[in-house]
Design an enzyme around this catalytic site. Structure first.
Site, PDB file in Angstrom:
ATOM      1  N   ASP A   1      30.174 -22.586   0.866  1.00  0.00           N
ATOM      2  CA  ASP A   1      30.732 -22.545   2.022  1.00  0.00           C
ATOM      3  C   ASP A   1      29.678 -21.339   2.809  1.00  0.00           C
ATOM      4  O   ASP A   1      29.750 -20.231   2.446  1.00  0.00           O
ATOM      5  CB  ASP A   1      31.875 -22.143   1.881  1.00  0.00           C
ATOM      6  CG  ASP A   1      32.644 -21.765   3.134  1.00  0.00           C
ATOM      7  OD1 ASP A   1      31.731 -21.931   4.310  1.00  0.00           O
ATOM      8  OD2 ASP A   1      33.858 -21.414   3.445  1.00  0.00           O
TER       9      ASP A   1
ATOM     10  N   TYR B   1      32.653 -23.834  20.289  1.00  0.00           N
ATOM     11  CA  TYR B   1      31.197 -24.445  19.480  1.00  0.00           C
ATOM     12  C   TYR B   1      29.986 -23.623  20.677  1.00  0.00           C
ATOM     13  O   TYR B   1      28.972 -23.587  20.099  1.00  0.00           O
ATOM     14  CB  TYR B   1      31.317 -25.864  19.553  1.00  0.00           C
ATOM     15  CG  TYR B   1      29.912 -26.670  19.081  1.00  0.00           C
ATOM     16  CD1 TYR B   1      29.781 -26.868  17.767  1.00  0.00           C
ATOM     17  CD2 TYR B   1      29.025 -27.253  20.093  1.00  0.00           C
ATOM     18  CE1 TYR B   1      28.747 -27.407  17.092  1.00  0.00           C
ATOM     19  CE2 TYR B   1      27.975 -27.891  19.529  1.00  0.00           C
ATOM     20  CZ  TYR B   1      27.701 -28.071  17.992  1.00  0.00           C
ATOM     21  OH  TYR B   1      26.585 -28.753  17.629  1.00  0.00           O
TER      22      TYR B   1
ATOM     23  N   LYS C   1      26.992 -21.607  19.220  1.00  0.00           N
ATOM     24  CA  LYS C   1      25.649 -22.046  19.291  1.00  0.00           C
ATOM     25  C   LYS C   1      24.534 -21.055  20.176  1.00  0.00           C
ATOM     26  O   LYS C   1      23.445 -20.951  20.038  1.00  0.00           O
ATOM     27  CB  LYS C   1      25.308 -23.567  19.842  1.00  0.00           C
ATOM     28  CG  LYS C   1      25.920 -24.591  19.017  1.00  0.00           C
ATOM     29  CD  LYS C   1      25.234 -24.425  17.429  1.00  0.00           C
ATOM     30  CE  LYS C   1      25.701 -25.426  16.389  1.00  0.00           C
ATOM     31  NZ  LYS C   1      25.011 -25.445  15.164  1.00  0.00           N
TER      32      LYS C   1
ATOM     33  N   SER D   1      21.925 -25.764  19.812  1.00  0.00           N
ATOM     34  CA  SER D   1      22.216 -27.231  20.367  1.00  0.00           C
ATOM     35  C   SER D   1      22.080 -26.748  21.881  1.00  0.00           C
ATOM     36  O   SER D   1      21.958 -25.823  22.504  1.00  0.00           O
ATOM     37  CB  SER D   1      23.723 -27.347  20.131  1.00  0.00           C
ATOM     38  OG  SER D   1      24.383 -28.386  20.727  1.00  0.00           O
TER      39      SER D   1
HETATM   40  N1  LIG Z   1      25.584 -34.472  16.005  1.00  0.00           N
HETATM   41  C1  LIG Z   1      25.093 -33.842  17.131  1.00  0.00           C
HETATM   42  O1  LIG Z   1      25.213 -34.650  18.157  1.00  0.00           O
HETATM   43  C2  LIG Z   1      24.401 -32.613  17.231  1.00  0.00           C
HETATM   44  C3  LIG Z   1      23.818 -32.010  18.617  1.00  0.00           C
HETATM   45  C4  LIG Z   1      23.270 -30.809  18.616  1.00  0.00           C
HETATM   46  C5  LIG Z   1      23.341 -30.031  17.531  1.00  0.00           C
HETATM   47  N2  LIG Z   1      23.793 -30.306  16.307  1.00  0.00           N
HETATM   48  C6  LIG Z   1      23.731 -29.382  15.338  1.00  0.00           C
HETATM   49  O2  LIG Z   1      22.993 -29.964  14.213  1.00  0.00           O
HETATM   50  C7  LIG Z   1      23.492 -29.788  12.985  1.00  0.00           C
HETATM   51  C8  LIG Z   1      23.594 -30.581  12.009  1.00  0.00           C
HETATM   52  O3  LIG Z   1      24.752 -31.424  12.376  1.00  0.00           O
HETATM   53  P1  LIG Z   1      25.291 -32.990  12.075  1.00  0.00           P
HETATM   54  O4  LIG Z   1      25.215 -33.746  13.466  1.00  0.00           O
HETATM   55  O5  LIG Z   1      24.341 -33.493  11.103  1.00  0.00           O
HETATM   56  O6  LIG Z   1      26.633 -32.699  11.321  1.00  0.00           O
HETATM   57  P2  LIG Z   1      27.505 -33.594  10.129  1.00  0.00           P
HETATM   58  O7  LIG Z   1      28.709 -33.217  10.361  1.00  0.00           O
HETATM   59  O8  LIG Z   1      27.002 -34.930   9.976  1.00  0.00           O
HETATM   60  O9  LIG Z   1      26.698 -32.695   9.083  1.00  0.00           O
HETATM   61  C9  LIG Z   1      27.287 -31.109   8.719  1.00  0.00           C
HETATM   62  C10 LIG Z   1      27.307 -30.997   7.382  1.00  0.00           C
HETATM   63  O10 LIG Z   1      27.676 -29.387   7.184  1.00  0.00           O
HETATM   64  C11 LIG Z   1      28.637 -29.506   6.160  1.00  0.00           C
HETATM   65  N3  LIG Z   1      29.582 -28.239   6.344  1.00  0.00           N
HETATM   66  C12 LIG Z   1      30.502 -28.103   7.312  1.00  0.00           C
HETATM   67  N4  LIG Z   1      31.043 -26.933   7.310  1.00  0.00           N
HETATM   68  C13 LIG Z   1      30.230 -26.265   6.277  1.00  0.00           C
HETATM   69  C14 LIG Z   1      30.510 -25.010   5.494  1.00  0.00           C
HETATM   70  N5  LIG Z   1      31.202 -23.998   6.180  1.00  0.00           N
HETATM   71  N6  LIG Z   1      29.465 -24.727   4.536  1.00  0.00           N
HETATM   72  C15 LIG Z   1      28.665 -25.529   4.247  1.00  0.00           C
HETATM   73  N7  LIG Z   1      28.690 -26.820   4.824  1.00  0.00           N
HETATM   74  C16 LIG Z   1      29.567 -27.133   5.914  1.00  0.00           C
HETATM   75  C17 LIG Z   1      29.465 -30.824   6.325  1.00  0.00           C
HETATM   76  O11 LIG Z   1      30.156 -30.960   5.041  1.00  0.00           O
HETATM   77  C18 LIG Z   1      28.264 -31.591   6.667  1.00  0.00           C
HETATM   78  O12 LIG Z   1      27.921 -32.573   5.488  1.00  0.00           O
HETATM   79  C19 LIG Z   1      24.711 -28.639  13.280  1.00  0.00           C
HETATM   80  O13 LIG Z   1      24.302 -27.360  13.417  1.00  0.00           O
HETATM   81  C20 LIG Z   1      25.148 -29.225  14.582  1.00  0.00           C
HETATM   82  O14 LIG Z   1      25.675 -28.239  15.163  1.00  0.00           O
HETATM   83  C21 LIG Z   1      24.256 -31.701  16.093  1.00  0.00           C
END
Ligand SMILES: NC(=O)c1ccc[n+]([C@@H]2O[C@H](COP(=O)([O-])OP(=O)(O)OC[C@H]3O[C@@H](n4cnc5c(N)ncnc54)[C@H](O)[C@@H]3O)[C@@H](O)[C@H]2O)c1
Length: 256
Positions: free
Chosen positions: A60, A152, A156, A139
């Site tokens: 975590d 959020y 970010k 983000s």
């Molecule tokens: N998907 C989008 O549209 C988007 C856009 C901009 C930025 N992001 C950023 O990209 C990154 C990846 O996001 P994603 O879209 O792949 O999300 P996702 O939800 O598919 O993957 C996130 C992963 O983080 C894990 N996780 C959550 N809380 C946790 C914790 N406390 N400790 C350890 N692991 C934890 C989850 O189990 C999951 O496997 C993030 O930082 C997100 O904010 C995503």
């Protein structure tokens, strides 16, 4: 010879979405990768798919003890650390009017405290090694602000400012650790796919009100992000420090 040959990388949130893609690509380019996630089942499956060059640690990111354990296992298995991809995060619906303090703190705990802890412990490990690269997932929400995701967006923004502070500290002290942030628009991952079901009934959000298909059409694939992560992790980006890299297909450019 891979682009990050024999470097040691930690990727948080590597069980799904972007983190999974990052871990697979870094390993394909020669890195030894420590995958961490709270989702043990999926995380172990990705590590197994990668093979001998991978280690999964249940973690975590909001727990400092967790980070100490991840660093210990990384040292024991691979002997040091060169790359940290701070990627894990959570998304929660809430405007300034309906975000409770509890929800705000829940999001900051993971998305802000978790990134601070990762940077702090990785910085110490990389300093011992003589250098390294930290890639922080921020983000477009951290640049533009999104009405429906108040906590959020703030988290970010904190990641971007943390990144600049670390870069300034490294530069001022002649420490060869680079720290850069990535700012995507939307990405086709479970974070977005699960969004509709996690939003309260009647919640106002562009994601609900506009045609979801039309919105998804402008979103990136996880590999689009992983390619930039690989570049920032590698020595090819050795002159890039404290940068905020937008990866949004020019989304900000629409206004004239
Ligand atoms: N998907 C989008 O549209 C988007 C856009 C901009 C930025 N992001 C950023 O990209 C990154 C990846 O996001 P994603 O879209 O792949 O999300 P996702 O939800 O598919 O993957 C996130 C992963 O983080 C894990 N996780 C959550 N809380 C946790 C914790 N406390 N400790 C350890 N692991 C934890 C989850 O189990 C999951 O496997 C993030 O930082 C997100 O904010 C995503």
């Amino acid at each position: 010879m891979g682009r990050v040959q024999d470097k040691v990388a930690i990727v948080t949130g590597a069980a799904s979405g972007v983190g999974k893609e990052d871990a697979i690509l870094l390993a394909r380019e020669g890195a030894r990768v420590v995958l961490t996630d709270v989702n043990e089942e999926l995380g172990r499956a990705v590590a197994k798919e990668i093979g001998d060059r991978a280690l999964f640690v249940k973690h975590d990111i909001a727990s400092e003890d967790g980070w100490i354990e991840v660093m210990k296992q990384t040292h024991e298995k691979f002997g040091g650390l060169d790359i940290l991809v701070n990627n894990a995060a959570i998304l929660a619906y809430g405007t300034i009017e309906d975000t409770t303090l509890e929800l705000w703190q829940k999001v900051q705990r993971v998305n802000s405290d978790g990134y601070f802890l990762g940077c702090k412990h990785a910085f110490a490990a990389m300093k011992e090694r003589g250098g390294g690269s930290i890639v922080n997932m921020s983000s477009m929400a951290g640049i533009g602000g999104v009405s429906s995701f108040c906590a959020y967006s703030a988290s970010k923004g904190a990641v971007a400012a943390l990144t600049r502070s670390i870069a300034a500290h490294a530069r001022m002290n002649g420490i060869k650790i680079r720290c850069n942030s990535i700012h995507p628009d939307g990405i086709k991952t479970p974070m977005v796919f699960n969004l509709h079901s996690s939003m309260p009934k009647g919640a106002k959000s562009a994601v609900r009100e506009k045609d979801a298909k039309q919105i998804m059409a402008r979103f990136a694939e996880p590999t689009d992000i992983a390619n930039l992560v690989l570049f920032l992790a590698s020595d090819e980006s050795r002159f890039i420090q404290g940068a905020e890299m937008r990866i949004d297909n020019g989304y900000l450019m629409w206004a004239d």
